[in-house]
Design an enzyme around this catalytic site. Sequence first.
Site, PDB file in Angstrom:
ATOM      1  N   CYS A  30     -31.679 -15.547  -5.812  1.00 24.66           N
ATOM      2  CA  CYS A  30     -32.955 -15.702  -6.485  1.00 24.66           C
ATOM      3  C   CYS A  30     -33.044 -17.175  -6.877  1.00 24.66           C
ATOM      4  O   CYS A  30     -32.219 -17.668  -7.632  1.00 24.66           O
ATOM      5  CB  CYS A  30     -33.028 -14.832  -7.734  1.00 24.66           C
ATOM      6  SG  CYS A  30     -34.399 -15.322  -8.797  1.00 24.66           S
TER       7      CYS A  30
ATOM      8  N   TYR B 120      10.780  -7.787  10.733  1.00 25.53           N
ATOM      9  CA  TYR B 120      11.251  -6.458  11.121  1.00 25.53           C
ATOM     10  C   TYR B 120      11.817  -6.318  12.530  1.00 25.53           C
ATOM     11  O   TYR B 120      12.253  -5.244  12.898  1.00 25.53           O
ATOM     12  CB  TYR B 120      10.146  -5.419  10.929  1.00 25.53           C
ATOM     13  CG  TYR B 120       8.823  -5.805  11.569  1.00 25.53           C
ATOM     14  CD1 TYR B 120       7.740  -6.144  10.784  1.00 25.53           C
ATOM     15  CD2 TYR B 120       8.685  -5.832  12.941  1.00 25.53           C
ATOM     16  CE1 TYR B 120       6.541  -6.506  11.348  1.00 25.53           C
ATOM     17  CE2 TYR B 120       7.491  -6.195  13.520  1.00 25.53           C
ATOM     18  CZ  TYR B 120       6.417  -6.523  12.723  1.00 25.53           C
ATOM     19  OH  TYR B 120       5.237  -6.891  13.285  1.00 25.53           O
TER      20      TYR B 120
ATOM     21  N   LYS C 235       0.540   6.904  10.246  1.00 22.50           N
ATOM     22  CA  LYS C 235      -0.426   6.301   9.317  1.00 22.50           C
ATOM     23  C   LYS C 235      -0.547   7.151   8.065  1.00 22.50           C
ATOM     24  O   LYS C 235      -0.708   8.363   8.155  1.00 22.50           O
ATOM     25  CB  LYS C 235      -1.800   6.199   9.994  1.00 22.50           C
ATOM     26  CG  LYS C 235      -1.813   5.228  11.159  1.00 22.50           C
ATOM     27  CD  LYS C 235      -2.455   3.909  10.778  1.00 22.50           C
ATOM     28  CE  LYS C 235      -2.183   2.878  11.851  1.00 22.50           C
ATOM     29  NZ  LYS C 235      -3.250   2.070  12.275  1.00 22.50           N
TER      30      LYS C 235
ATOM     31  N   CYS D 197     -37.027 -10.884 -11.809  1.00 22.19           N
ATOM     32  CA  CYS D 197     -38.146 -11.789 -12.080  1.00 22.19           C
ATOM     33  C   CYS D 197     -39.169 -11.803 -10.944  1.00 22.19           C
ATOM     34  O   CYS D 197     -40.133 -12.556 -10.976  1.00 22.19           O
ATOM     35  CB  CYS D 197     -37.629 -13.204 -12.336  1.00 22.19           C
ATOM     36  SG  CYS D 197     -37.019 -14.008 -10.858  1.00 22.19           S
TER      37      CYS D 197
ATOM     38  N   ASP E 141       0.858  -4.268   5.950  1.00 23.77           N
ATOM     39  CA  ASP E 141      -0.504  -4.513   6.414  1.00 23.77           C
ATOM     40  C   ASP E 141      -0.858  -5.987   6.248  1.00 23.77           C
ATOM     41  O   ASP E 141      -1.234  -6.430   5.167  1.00 23.77           O
ATOM     42  CB  ASP E 141      -1.462  -3.631   5.598  1.00 23.77           C
ATOM     43  CG  ASP E 141      -2.751  -3.383   6.352  1.00 23.77           C
ATOM     44  OD1 ASP E 141      -2.824  -3.760   7.539  1.00 23.77           O
ATOM     45  OD2 ASP E 141      -3.680  -2.830   5.755  1.00 23.77           O
TER      46      ASP E 141
ATOM     47  N   CYS F  57     -36.666 -10.708  -6.309  1.00 24.17           N
ATOM     48  CA  CYS F  57     -35.669 -10.548  -7.362  1.00 24.17           C
ATOM     49  C   CYS F  57     -36.007  -9.335  -8.235  1.00 24.17           C
ATOM     50  O   CYS F  57     -37.136  -9.208  -8.695  1.00 24.17           O
ATOM     51  CB  CYS F  57     -35.609 -11.810  -8.211  1.00 24.17           C
ATOM     52  SG  CYS F  57     -34.469 -11.655  -9.601  1.00 24.17           S
TER      53      CYS F  57
HETATM   54  P1  AMP Z   1      -1.180  -1.481  15.498  1.00 24.46           P
HETATM   55  O1  AMP Z   1      -1.750  -2.841  15.191  1.00 24.46           O
HETATM   56  O2  AMP Z   1      -1.771  -0.384  14.683  1.00 24.46           O
HETATM   57  O3  AMP Z   1      -1.034  -1.214  16.953  1.00 24.46           O
HETATM   58  O4  AMP Z   1       0.319  -1.532  14.928  1.00 24.46           O
HETATM   59  C1  AMP Z   1       1.239  -2.430  15.451  1.00 24.46           C
HETATM   60  C2  AMP Z   1       1.470  -3.516  14.461  1.00 24.46           C
HETATM   61  O5  AMP Z   1       2.062  -3.029  13.274  1.00 24.46           O
HETATM   62  C3  AMP Z   1       2.458  -4.498  14.945  1.00 24.46           C
HETATM   63  O6  AMP Z   1       1.875  -5.450  15.785  1.00 24.46           O
HETATM   64  C4  AMP Z   1       2.928  -5.142  13.676  1.00 24.46           C
HETATM   65  O7  AMP Z   1       2.120  -6.269  13.406  1.00 24.46           O
HETATM   66  C5  AMP Z   1       2.634  -4.127  12.594  1.00 24.46           C
HETATM   67  N1  AMP Z   1       3.817  -3.749  11.811  1.00 24.46           N
HETATM   68  C6  AMP Z   1       3.843  -3.728  10.456  1.00 24.46           C
HETATM   69  N2  AMP Z   1       5.046  -3.341   9.995  1.00 24.46           N
HETATM   70  C7  AMP Z   1       5.816  -3.111  11.075  1.00 24.46           C
HETATM   71  C8  AMP Z   1       7.184  -2.695  11.238  1.00 24.46           C
HETATM   72  N3  AMP Z   1       7.977  -2.408  10.190  1.00 24.46           N
HETATM   73  N4  AMP Z   1       7.637  -2.572  12.503  1.00 24.46           N
HETATM   74  C9  AMP Z   1       6.843  -2.828  13.563  1.00 24.46           C
HETATM   75  N5  AMP Z   1       5.554  -3.232  13.464  1.00 24.46           N
HETATM   76  C10 AMP Z   1       5.036  -3.370  12.244  1.00 24.46           C
HETATM   77 ZN    ZN Z   2     -34.723 -13.673 -10.409  1.00 24.07          ZN
END
Ligand code: AMP
Ligand code: ZN
Length: 663
Positions: free
Chosen positions: A420, A221, A308, A405, A114, A402
């Site tokens: 404040c 990746y 997910k 006070c 992420d 606030c």
């Molecule tokens: P989404 O943004 O939900 O459409 O998911 C796609 C995004 O997941 C891609 O653009 C990547 O940035 C991200 N991503 C993270 N890990 C991976 C992975 N292992 N393989 C492919 N995409 C990945």
């Molecule tokens: Zn205050």
Amino acid sequence: MSIEKKIQELREELRRHNHNYYVLDKPEIEDYVFDQKLKELQQLEAEHPEFYDASSPTLRVGGEVTKNFETVRHEYRMYSLDNSYSREDLEDWEKRIKKMVEGKVEYVCELKYDGASISLTYEDGKLVRAVTRGDGFQGDDVTNNVKTIRSIPLRLKGDYPAKFDIRGEIILPLVGFAEMNAARVEAGEEPYSNPRNTASGSLKLQDSAEVAKRPLDCLLYSIKGENLNFKTQFEGLEKARSWGFKVPEVAQVTASTEETLKFLEHWDEHRHDLPYETDGVVIKVNDLQQQEELGYTAKAPRWAMAYKFKTEQAETVLEKITYQVGRTGAITPVANLTPVQLAGTIVKRASLHNADQIEKLDIREGDSVFVEKGGEIIPKIVGVDFEKRNPKSEPTQYITNCPECDTPLVREEGEAQHYCPNDMGCPPQIIGRIQHFISRKAMDIEGLGGETVALLVNAGLIQNYADLYELKKEQLLPLERMAEKSADNLIKGIEASKAVPFERVLFALGIRYVGETVARKLAKEFRAIDALAEADAQRLTAVDEIGDRIAESVVGFFAEERNRELISRLKDYGLQLELDASVLENQTDKLKGQTFVISGVFEKISRSDLKKRIEDNGGKAAGSISAKTNYLVAGENMGPSKREKAEKLGISIISEDDFLGML
Ligand code: AMP
Ligand code: ZN
């Protein structure tokens, strides 16, 4: 050896150490040796600009400023991914695939990191461009910033193709993120809300030296290109790793949805053990030929599927919104919840950040709300269960005065937070400022704690930090739980604080945005409080790393008559409001965070001087060896038991010359 050869060798060596440290997590040399070599290279490059190289390791420290990020078209489109949420979704996907391709199908399961997606272009083994995902067709050229991320190789090794793009995710590992936030809070700034947004925001900073300071990382990746020398996704990952990229080892080949589900279950449970955030798993058809046969829909590959993770969410009732006032006067709304179990802990409170957040989510007292745990320790409210809302409820009216006070709150243009403004009369601000003043990193007053400060303020004995220096023992004794001895200690502690060096006094004053580091910088630059007080914004911003915001805050602080009065009182009491010149000469923080043990006798330097040099340079000199020791400085006639112990604990044993070299 010719200069050019020397430069090339240093670059090669530093590249290898970078890789060991940032990609493999297995450093082979001490940090200070690395720093020395880097400095040597920097100097040689400065003296010989004719040998400039856009992939030199010296570029990692940044310094290039990008005013406008140029838009660049991706040679290979960056697609999105289809999402699945259940076993059935995955089984359906497998069926569709089996209809479209011949033969056995294998999959690769990877974690879905992420962060912010990035596409890196390499030509002849050199990083030539880094582009954000943008709309998938074109993104922003953020090459200067990306070059500062140490785990991204600027130059490859091994059998890499002549030209290719590699995709990955730029992330902020959780520990680094927490440290960044701790530093911000300390400087009186709002913490960042989550690692992902902070990572993607970092890529768009104009000054790459700022980016270099952030502990960003990049996990790769996927490789795109012509005539690639591998046939499956999994081999591609292995190849990328061998060329020097950071590719997590968790990827696994599976032969069926059944096996894939095992991978999913395992990581759903263990993902919190990872040093970074993940939001799911990505399952890809392993064979590249089959991938090609499957092709793409309008927005995503048919050969890949994201799964997910269920975010750990709980629903509970928001009983009441309360408001906290910080030492700088910043107001933070807090959600008080009916206690609920979430990811193994009981949650009673959640942060609401600011008025905009409350309005955006339309959060009201009495609502049923969804709470989630993100990268933050304090959970957050992500939404309201509108079906359960009492139809008679009214939108939340953010407080206008606030809570402590009753002063009308202000909100400056461009700021999310309300403040404040009654800094001299608002109890939590008065108490908070004094608590900050006495805290460990500031005046470190022994015998005085946060609660005692509140007690002293509430008893009317002090109103500001200067008042501390007027306190008499007789005034303290009538206070609750204040025995003779604690009163003595308190007075002694206050007296002792008069020796605290200037930079810490400056930090202790609690000027907004002036954290520990900024205070040290200002102290070094201006040397005395009077010089600092006279500096205008222009003079301040001329100092390295001091921006407009800090400058304004400093100027504003000294413009207040009552602050000048406080400082003049502190001066009269004998606090250090100037740098001690003799100390200044040899002080650095080169050894910050390092603990040394000295043993034996030395040729060039006495033991006490050695100790002083350690402390002057920010290190710690300890008496005996423990697991916390970093270095044993070994002299003549050192006891054999010390050496043995150090060896057993894997502590570096260095000579006095090694030590002097570190400075
Ligand atoms: P989404 O943004 O939900 O459409 O998911 C796609 C995004 O997941 C891609 O653009 C990547 O940035 C991200 N991503 C993270 N890990 C991976 C992975 N292992 N393989 C492919 N995409 C990945
Ligand atoms: Zn205050």
